[in-house]
Design a protein around this motif. Structure first.
Motif, PDB file in Angstrom:
ATOM      1  N   GLU A  53       0.850  -1.193   0.000  1.00 42.57           N
ATOM      2  CA  GLU A  53       0.000   0.000   0.000  1.00 42.57           C
ATOM      3  C   GLU A  53       0.889   1.247   0.000  1.00 42.57           C
ATOM      4  N   GLU A  54       0.559   2.220  -0.843  1.00 41.16           N
ATOM      5  CA  GLU A  54       1.411   3.404  -1.008  1.00 41.16           C
ATOM      6  C   GLU A  54       1.533   4.255   0.251  1.00 41.16           C
ATOM      7  N   ASP A  55       0.479   4.258   1.080  1.00 38.02           N
ATOM      8  CA  ASP A  55       0.473   5.152   2.249  1.00 38.02           C
ATOM      9  C   ASP A  55       0.780   4.436   3.556  1.00 38.02           C
ATOM     10  N   LEU A  56       1.134   3.145   3.497  1.00 37.78           N
ATOM     11  CA  LEU A  56       1.403   2.376   4.712  1.00 37.78           C
ATOM     12  C   LEU A  56       2.848   1.885   4.720  1.00 37.78           C
ATOM     13  N   GLU A  57       3.475   1.942   5.891  1.00 38.32           N
ATOM     14  CA  GLU A  57       4.845   1.444   6.034  1.00 38.32           C
ATOM     15  C   GLU A  57       4.956   0.666   7.342  1.00 38.32           C
ATOM     16  N   VAL A  58       5.346  -0.614   7.246  1.00 40.77           N
ATOM     17  CA  VAL A  58       5.580  -1.419   8.450  1.00 40.77           C
ATOM     18  C   VAL A  58       6.975  -1.084   8.946  1.00 40.77           C
ATOM     19  N   VAL A  59       7.057  -0.392  10.098  1.00 38.40           N
ATOM     20  CA  VAL A  59       8.351   0.077  10.596  1.00 38.40           C
ATOM     21  C   VAL A  59       8.944  -0.852  11.654  1.00 38.40           C
ATOM     22  N   ALA A  60       8.125  -1.764  12.191  1.00 36.93           N
ATOM     23  CA  ALA A  60       8.637  -2.660  13.240  1.00 36.93           C
ATOM     24  C   ALA A  60       7.806  -3.924  13.312  1.00 36.93           C
ATOM     25  N   LEU A  61       8.488  -5.020  13.686  1.00 35.79           N
ATOM     26  CA  LEU A  61       7.841  -6.325  13.852  1.00 35.79           C
ATOM     27  C   LEU A  61       8.122  -6.837  15.253  1.00 35.79           C
ATOM     28  N   ALA A  62       7.180  -7.600  15.809  1.00 35.98           N
ATOM     29  CA  ALA A  62       7.379  -8.197  17.136  1.00 35.98           C
ATOM     30  C   ALA A  62       6.735  -9.582  17.155  1.00 35.98           C
ATOM     31  N   ALA A  63       7.319 -10.478  17.964  1.00 35.24           N
ATOM     32  CA  ALA A  63       6.830 -11.856  18.024  1.00 35.24           C
ATOM     33  C   ALA A  63       6.198 -12.213  19.366  1.00 35.24           C
ATOM     34  N   SER A  64       6.146 -11.249  20.305  1.00 32.81           N
ATOM     35  CA  SER A  64       5.537 -11.522  21.609  1.00 32.81           C
ATOM     36  C   SER A  64       4.950 -10.224  22.152  1.00 32.81           C
ATOM     37  N   GLY A  65       4.138 -10.350  23.196  1.00 29.26           N
ATOM     38  CA  GLY A  65       3.551  -9.170  23.816  1.00 29.26           C
ATOM     39  C   GLY A  65       4.584  -8.205  24.382  1.00 29.26           C
ATOM     40  N   ALA A  84       6.361  -6.459  21.675  1.00 29.62           N
ATOM     41  CA  ALA A  84       5.495  -5.474  21.016  1.00 29.62           C
ATOM     42  C   ALA A  84       5.506  -4.154  21.784  1.00 29.62           C
ATOM     43  N   VAL A  85       5.410  -4.229  23.119  1.00 30.96           N
ATOM     44  CA  VAL A  85       5.422  -3.011  23.937  1.00 30.96           C
ATOM     45  C   VAL A  85       6.762  -2.288  23.789  1.00 30.96           C
ATOM     46  N   ALA A  86       7.862  -3.026  23.935  1.00 29.49           N
ATOM     47  CA  ALA A  86       9.196  -2.420  23.845  1.00 29.49           C
ATOM     48  C   ALA A  86       9.441  -1.803  22.469  1.00 29.49           C
ATOM     49  N   THR A  87       9.029  -2.528  21.429  1.00 32.86           N
ATOM     50  CA  THR A  87       9.235  -2.048  20.063  1.00 32.86           C
ATOM     51  C   THR A  87       8.383  -0.816  19.780  1.00 32.86           C
ATOM     52  N   ALA A  88       7.156  -0.806  20.298  1.00 33.01           N
ATOM     53  CA  ALA A  88       6.277   0.353  20.111  1.00 33.01           C
ATOM     54  C   ALA A  88       6.870   1.586  20.776  1.00 33.01           C
ATOM     55  N   LEU A  89       7.391   1.415  21.984  1.00 31.38           N
ATOM     56  CA  LEU A  89       7.977   2.559  22.690  1.00 31.38           C
ATOM     57  C   LEU A  89       9.229   3.072  21.976  1.00 31.38           C
ATOM     58  N   LYS A  90       9.937   2.167  21.327  1.00 27.34           N
ATOM     59  CA  LYS A  90      11.155   2.563  20.608  1.00 27.34           C
ATOM     60  C   LYS A  90      10.827   3.288  19.296  1.00 27.34           C
ATOM     61  N   ARG A 138      -1.293  -1.398  27.795  1.00 26.55           N
ATOM     62  CA  ARG A 138       0.005  -0.761  28.040  1.00 26.55           C
ATOM     63  C   ARG A 138       0.224   0.406  27.077  1.00 26.55           C
ATOM     64  N   LEU A 139      -0.134   0.203  25.816  1.00 27.19           N
ATOM     65  CA  LEU A 139       0.063   1.262  24.829  1.00 27.19           C
ATOM     66  C   LEU A 139      -0.864   2.451  25.094  1.00 27.19           C
ATOM     67  N   ALA A 140      -2.086   2.178  25.546  1.00 27.87           N
ATOM     68  CA  ALA A 140      -3.015   3.265  25.871  1.00 27.87           C
ATOM     69  C   ALA A 140      -2.430   4.147  26.965  1.00 27.87           C
ATOM     70  N   ALA A 141      -1.709   3.521  27.911  1.00 25.25           N
ATOM     71  CA  ALA A 141      -1.121   4.270  29.027  1.00 25.25           C
ATOM     72  C   ALA A 141       0.198   4.937  28.641  1.00 25.25           C
ATOM     73  N   GLU A 142       1.030   4.229  27.872  1.00 23.95           N
ATOM     74  CA  GLU A 142       2.391   4.701  27.620  1.00 23.95           C
ATOM     75  C   GLU A 142       2.608   5.345  26.252  1.00 23.95           C
ATOM     76  N   LEU A 143       1.702   5.088  25.312  1.00 28.07           N
ATOM     77  CA  LEU A 143       1.840   5.648  23.966  1.00 28.07           C
ATOM     78  C   LEU A 143       0.441   5.962  23.414  1.00 28.07           C
ATOM     79  N   PRO A 144      -0.263   6.893  24.066  1.00 27.81           N
ATOM     80  CA  PRO A 144      -1.676   7.122  23.735  1.00 27.81           C
ATOM     81  C   PRO A 144      -1.938   7.572  22.298  1.00 27.81           C
ATOM     82  N   GLY A 145      -0.923   8.067  21.602  1.00 29.30           N
ATOM     83  CA  GLY A 145      -1.109   8.492  20.219  1.00 29.30           C
ATOM     84  C   GLY A 145      -1.143   7.344  19.230  1.00 29.30           C
ATOM     85  N   CYS A 146      -0.866   6.128  19.697  1.00 27.54           N
ATOM     86  CA  CYS A 146      -0.811   4.959  18.816  1.00 27.54           C
ATOM     87  C   CYS A 146      -2.176   4.269  18.792  1.00 27.54           C
TER      88      CYS A 146
END
Length: 201
Positions: free
Chosen positions: A24-36, A39-45, A68-76
């Protein structure tokens, strides 16, 4: 570009979804994770715009990651994809702050559209899952009954459940009996099955 974190413990599925979204032209996968936890650590990074999370992951499930993301990265924005579309999971996911919930049977085009919708501040719940959740209604179990029933799910004896739940064995028996009665089950094993089928534990 909408920057995406993709978390799924199944490598083939994760890589396939990443490849499809990457087309998709407007989407970019910037990070991958294999566990919960990953996922949290990668999202924060990486601070992605949208996290696409599998419901069932080791360490933390998709709902716990959403919390966790709602609390620590509410813009995601969070989209949860699952092969276990049970009503209780949908309710938990929405309460945790997820704005998208859909089965893994959807096409990559639908997933891409949901990512855009969530990024724009909207919500998307698969209509079939929503209808099932409404039909199933609220869980009749109290939080404590659900906890004890979940501890009983692997066949643990009452004494072990009591130790793990910090309760007296008699109290555990009462909770299990009450849960079975509310679910119309003949015993705790059947109660576990009924509660799991509805996603209440």
């Amino acid at each position: 570009m909408i920057r995406i974190l993709l978390a799924d413990d199944e490598n083939l599925i994760r890589d396939a979804i990443a490849s499809l979204l990457g087309l998709e032209e407007d989407l970019e996968v910037v990070a991958l994770a294999a566990s919960g936890p990953e996922a949290v650590a990668t999202a924060l990074k990486h601070a992605p715009d949208v996290a696409v999370l599998d419901l069932q992951m080791p360490g933390l499930d998709g709902v716990e990651v959403a919390e966790r993301l709602a609390a620590e990265l509410p813009g995601c924005g969070v989209v949860i994809v699952t092969s276990h579309g049970r009503p209780g999971y949908l309710k938990r996911a929405l309460e945790a702050g997820a704005r998208g919930f859909l089965p893994k049977t959807v096409s990559s085009r639908v997933l891409a559209d949901v990512v855009r919708q969530v990024h724009d501040g909207g919500r998307y719940v698969d209509p079939e899952l929503a209808a099932e959740a409404i039909a199933a209604g609220e869980s009749p179990l109290t939080p404590r009954e659900a906890d004890v029933l979940e501890l009983a799910a692997d066949g643990a004896p009452v004494e072990e459940i009591a130790t793990r739940a910090h309760l007296a064995p008699g109290t555990v028996r009462n909770y299990l009996s009450s849960a079975a009665a509310k679910l119309g089950a003949a015993n705790r094993h059947e109660a576990v099955h009924v509660a799991r089928r509805h996603g209440w534990i």
